[in-house]
Design an enzyme around this catalytic site. Structure first.
Site, PDB file in Angstrom:
ATOM      1  N   VAL A  11       0.832  -1.206   0.000  1.00 38.88           N
ATOM      2  CA  VAL A  11       0.000   0.000   0.000  1.00 38.88           C
ATOM      3  C   VAL A  11       0.868   1.257   0.000  1.00 38.88           C
ATOM      4  O   VAL A  11       0.637   2.181  -0.787  1.00 38.88           O
ATOM      5  CB  VAL A  11      -0.986  -0.022   1.192  1.00 38.88           C
ATOM      6  CG1 VAL A  11      -1.758   1.284   1.278  1.00 38.88           C
ATOM      7  CG2 VAL A  11      -1.950  -1.193   1.057  1.00 38.88           C
ATOM      8  N   LYS A  92      -6.944  -1.033   9.176  1.00 38.26           N
ATOM      9  CA  LYS A  92      -8.257  -1.307   9.781  1.00 38.26           C
ATOM     10  C   LYS A  92      -8.139  -1.776  11.221  1.00 38.26           C
ATOM     11  O   LYS A  92      -9.014  -1.481  12.034  1.00 38.26           O
ATOM     12  CB  LYS A  92      -9.009  -2.357   8.968  1.00 38.26           C
ATOM     13  CG  LYS A  92      -8.255  -3.674   8.800  1.00 38.26           C
ATOM     14  CD  LYS A  92      -8.231  -4.105   7.354  1.00 38.26           C
ATOM     15  CE  LYS A  92      -7.061  -5.023   7.095  1.00 38.26           C
ATOM     16  NZ  LYS A  92      -6.738  -5.194   5.703  1.00 38.26           N
ATOM     17  N   GLY A 121     -11.066  -0.935   0.534  1.00 46.70           N
ATOM     18  CA  GLY A 121      -9.988  -0.677  -0.425  1.00 46.70           C
ATOM     19  C   GLY A 121     -10.298   0.499  -1.335  1.00 46.70           C
ATOM     20  O   GLY A 121     -10.463   1.629  -0.870  1.00 46.70           O
ATOM     21  N   ILE A 123     -13.007   1.090  -3.006  1.00 46.37           N
ATOM     22  CA  ILE A 123     -14.410   1.520  -3.012  1.00 46.37           C
ATOM     23  C   ILE A 123     -14.554   2.735  -2.099  1.00 46.37           C
ATOM     24  O   ILE A 123     -14.126   2.676  -0.953  1.00 46.37           O
ATOM     25  CB  ILE A 123     -15.339   0.402  -2.501  1.00 46.37           C
ATOM     26  CG1 ILE A 123     -15.157  -0.875  -3.326  1.00 46.37           C
ATOM     27  CG2 ILE A 123     -16.798   0.859  -2.532  1.00 46.37           C
ATOM     28  CD1 ILE A 123     -15.924  -2.065  -2.771  1.00 46.37           C
ATOM     29  N   GLU A 177      -2.244 -14.053   2.933  1.00 44.17           N
ATOM     30  CA  GLU A 177      -0.978 -14.118   3.658  1.00 44.17           C
ATOM     31  C   GLU A 177      -0.586 -15.580   3.878  1.00 44.17           C
ATOM     32  O   GLU A 177      -1.431 -16.480   3.771  1.00 44.17           O
ATOM     33  CB  GLU A 177      -1.130 -13.455   5.037  1.00 44.17           C
ATOM     34  CG  GLU A 177      -1.717 -12.072   5.024  1.00 44.17           C
ATOM     35  CD  GLU A 177      -0.712 -11.024   4.595  1.00 44.17           C
ATOM     36  OE1 GLU A 177       0.489 -11.208   4.835  1.00 44.17           O
ATOM     37  OE2 GLU A 177      -1.141 -10.024   3.982  1.00 44.17           O
ATOM     38  N   LYS A 192     -13.480  -4.234   9.712  1.00 44.87           N
ATOM     39  CA  LYS A 192     -14.092  -3.321   8.738  1.00 44.87           C
ATOM     40  C   LYS A 192     -15.558  -3.051   9.074  1.00 44.87           C
ATOM     41  O   LYS A 192     -16.061  -1.944   8.847  1.00 44.87           O
ATOM     42  CB  LYS A 192     -13.950  -3.914   7.333  1.00 44.87           C
ATOM     43  CG  LYS A 192     -12.486  -3.952   6.859  1.00 44.87           C
ATOM     44  CD  LYS A 192     -12.331  -4.835   5.631  1.00 44.87           C
ATOM     45  CE  LYS A 192     -10.922  -4.776   5.081  1.00 44.87           C
ATOM     46  NZ  LYS A 192     -10.727  -5.769   3.980  1.00 44.87           N
ATOM     47  N   GLY A 288      -5.408  -4.364  -2.798  1.00 43.52           N
ATOM     48  CA  GLY A 288      -4.497  -4.162  -3.920  1.00 43.52           C
ATOM     49  C   GLY A 288      -3.852  -2.790  -3.842  1.00 43.52           C
ATOM     50  O   GLY A 288      -4.438  -1.830  -3.340  1.00 43.52           O
TER      51      GLY A 288
END
Lengths: 398, 398
Positions: A11, A92, A121, A123, A177, A192, A288
């Site tokens: 990120v 988060k 993400g 959105i 992961e 979230k 992503g």
């Protein structure tokens, strides 16, 4: 606007690249510090491991936190706010825990604390939620908020593979992961959903939130549900009625006609319901580098342009009330002690009716070899007539 | 903030009710004038037919225009802007025609001109489009932007009824006007696609926009497509590559796996694609008093709170380039002169390959008893292998 990025993984690197592309825009954004570990190779001149020097730079405007995890992110965010720096985060876990504290400290120091990238993400979910709450009374949220688990369930449905095969595929693609627990056990969705619920209803995110994941789902479950015209998704749901709030994260059965059922791969879909606006749903990449970076840069641009976000103090009372989310379940395994269980079968599942989420979560936790799938209200309405017939049949032959 | 509402039909009345509900909010909004026809019964003390007196009220801040139609709405909006009033409108016809002029006049008079409610009803579509364009390079829009036609197609698919029956049902529910031409012939979608495209690509909405509607669709078409695993929707699509732009409004065949295929009743779904953010899709009520009123009040609150919108002058060059939207079609009727038509059949349709939208629109206009259904790229990819097989088979037997 001068920006420090804390952490330079997926990120953080995405933010660096997107800011570099934006140089032609009117708004001048500039990354002047990148905080990395002492052992991190110094691939860019802005890199440093001296956090104190960064937040003491009087030219610095915004700290973008992409470290992940609760500590030391929590302490770094507080320190940045106390040094009069705006903070934008994608983290988060730390927002779900300390949203109220961060908001108070930011207000006390006259800076902004924004966290769009923490949930959904790419959105623009939280800002749309904030905005809807500005004119409307919101009473329900539901969402596919974890791309990894959605990819796994989608692979199981479309490729006919077992959970472990789909998980390995997710790991190979970089969606999961090495330790996928947070994704498949619902922890990531829980964080979230806490944040979304806090924003929607202006409550402290520390409400009771029964949570279980998709670890126990088998290929045969997916096939059984397909035969019933149903689709399985890992979802978070929360509802409010007055001061009463309830929420749950669970593997959730939805009808094939819903947008949720057609959310493919690692995409996310989140929905809100408001009294005036009705149903609004938002679909996109929930993770992503590039999509998440857009969410962070949007927050930075809001700070640069002085765009006010909705004022929230997260101090509305939230009386935990599982009655609001009493629901029906399909269960299998050692169901003898399962709450609400009936002797009606739906496919190869027992039907458990009108169970509180917290009660079912306790049963799931103590029965690791069993499975409980929550039905959305529409899925429940679709299955209930079959259940009634079966039960009548049983009584007729008893 | 003092507000004048022009027109007091479904949308205007919805705004009045929503503003009245908002009185408890921090932001004080107040409707001080309602402009109605001389013959309109004076059911509220704010009602008047004296437009000059309204815009000369020095306490008035915002004019909310819900008259609909191009004139006199165009002149009223200009007059309000020139009197230093902000303008918020739900009127797609006038915005699609005069967006550039309104923007220039608003800037010259240091007021805002906002029009969220013109496109997508309660879906916060234009503001999300604006915001995505702030950090991203957008290259594609597509949407179900007319609830009436979507309701008709959905009824035909789910109830097995003919077009006329579904249309009457839409009229009984108040979804369709007595004269439904604008809805079913694609004019309403055309206006909304012009506005969306102008916002996304910063171009003048007066670009070439080939348009046809769903008037000629029969129940047998819906069934034939269902057999092929496909769904028919009335959609607008626009694309950009550099300075080149193309757009089309047409009955469009989508794959059953898409969110578009599962957009029910009178709902709308609009999608954008950006280089960084990827696909974002937005679902909600595209019309109706309460949802549309939320979009208007959101714009009014942005003005009250000084929230800046993306600066657009709609002056980017837009070279019309139908090559960008060359596509495949399913056609039936007198297809002898149909552009791109092959002797391959797909169900009961001829396959027409690689046709420019404007070329197909001309054929449709001159063949009122024929039908041309545009295939989305995914639908085309799903059907093409079948077409290739059929074509090979034909050659083998020729």
């Amino acid at each position: 606007m001068q920006i420090a990025i804390l952490g330079y993984g997926t990120v953080g690197g995405g933010v660096g690249r997107l800011v570099a592309q934006q140089q032609h825009q009117v708004q001048q954004l500039q990354v002047t510090h990148i905080f990395v570990r002492p052992t991190h190779p110094r691939t860019q001149p802005e890199m440093s491991d001296d956090f104190e020097a960064i937040i003491n730079d009087s030219h610095l405007d915004v700290v973008v936190e992409t470290l992940g995890g609760v500590e030391p992110a929590h302490q770094y965010i507080l320190a940045a706010l106390r040094h009069g720096k705006h903070v934008v985060t994608a983290n988060k876990a730390v927002v779900a825990r300390y949203l109220q504290e961060f908001t108070q400290v930011a207000a006390a120091h006259h800076v902004h604390f924004y966290y769009e990238a923490s949930t959904g993400g790419g959105i623009p979910w939280l800002r749309n939620l904030e905005q809807a709450a500005r004119v409307d009374s919101l009473d329900r949220l539901a969402g596919i908020l974890n791309g990894t688990s959605n990819y796994i369930l989608d692979q199981m449905a479309s490729q006919g593979v077992e959970f472990e095969v789909a998980l390995r595929s997710a790991q190979q693609l970089g969606y999961a992961e090495a330790d996928p627990t947070a994704d498949v056990a619902g922890i990531d969705v829980q964080n979230k959903l806490r944040i979304s619920t806090a924003v929607a209803f202006n409550v402290d995110p520390q409400f009771a939130l029964p949570t279980w994941g998709i670890n126990g789902v088998r290929q045969s479950d997916i096939r059984d549900l397909q035969r019933l015209g149903l689709t399985l998704k890992l979802m978070g749901t929360s509802v409010r009625h007055g001061d009463h709030v309830a929420a749950v994260v669970a593997p959730t059965v939805v009808v094939n006609d819903s947008l949720f059922a057609h959310t493919p791969g690692n995409f996310n879909l989140v929905a809100l319901h408001g009294e005036s606006v009705g149903d609004l749903q938002f679909y996109g990449q929930g993770a992503g580098a590039a999509p998440t970076a857009t969410a962070i840069v949007q927050d930075v641009l809001d700070i640069a342009h002085g765009v006010p976000h909705l004022h929230r103090d997260f101090a509305q009372p939230a009386i935990s009330d599982d009655d609001l989310l009493t629901g029906d379940y399909l269960v299998r395994g050692a169901v003898g002690a399962c709450p609400g269980v009936t002797d009606s079968m739906v496919g190869s599942y027992y039907w458990a009716a009108d169970v509180h989420p917290a009660v079912m979560a306790r049963w799931v936790a103590s029965h690791p070899d069993s499975l409980a799938l929550r039905l959305s209200p529409a899925a429940s309405a679709q299955v209930r007539p079959t259940v009634a017939q079966l039960a009548q049949g049983r009584r007729a032959f008893a």
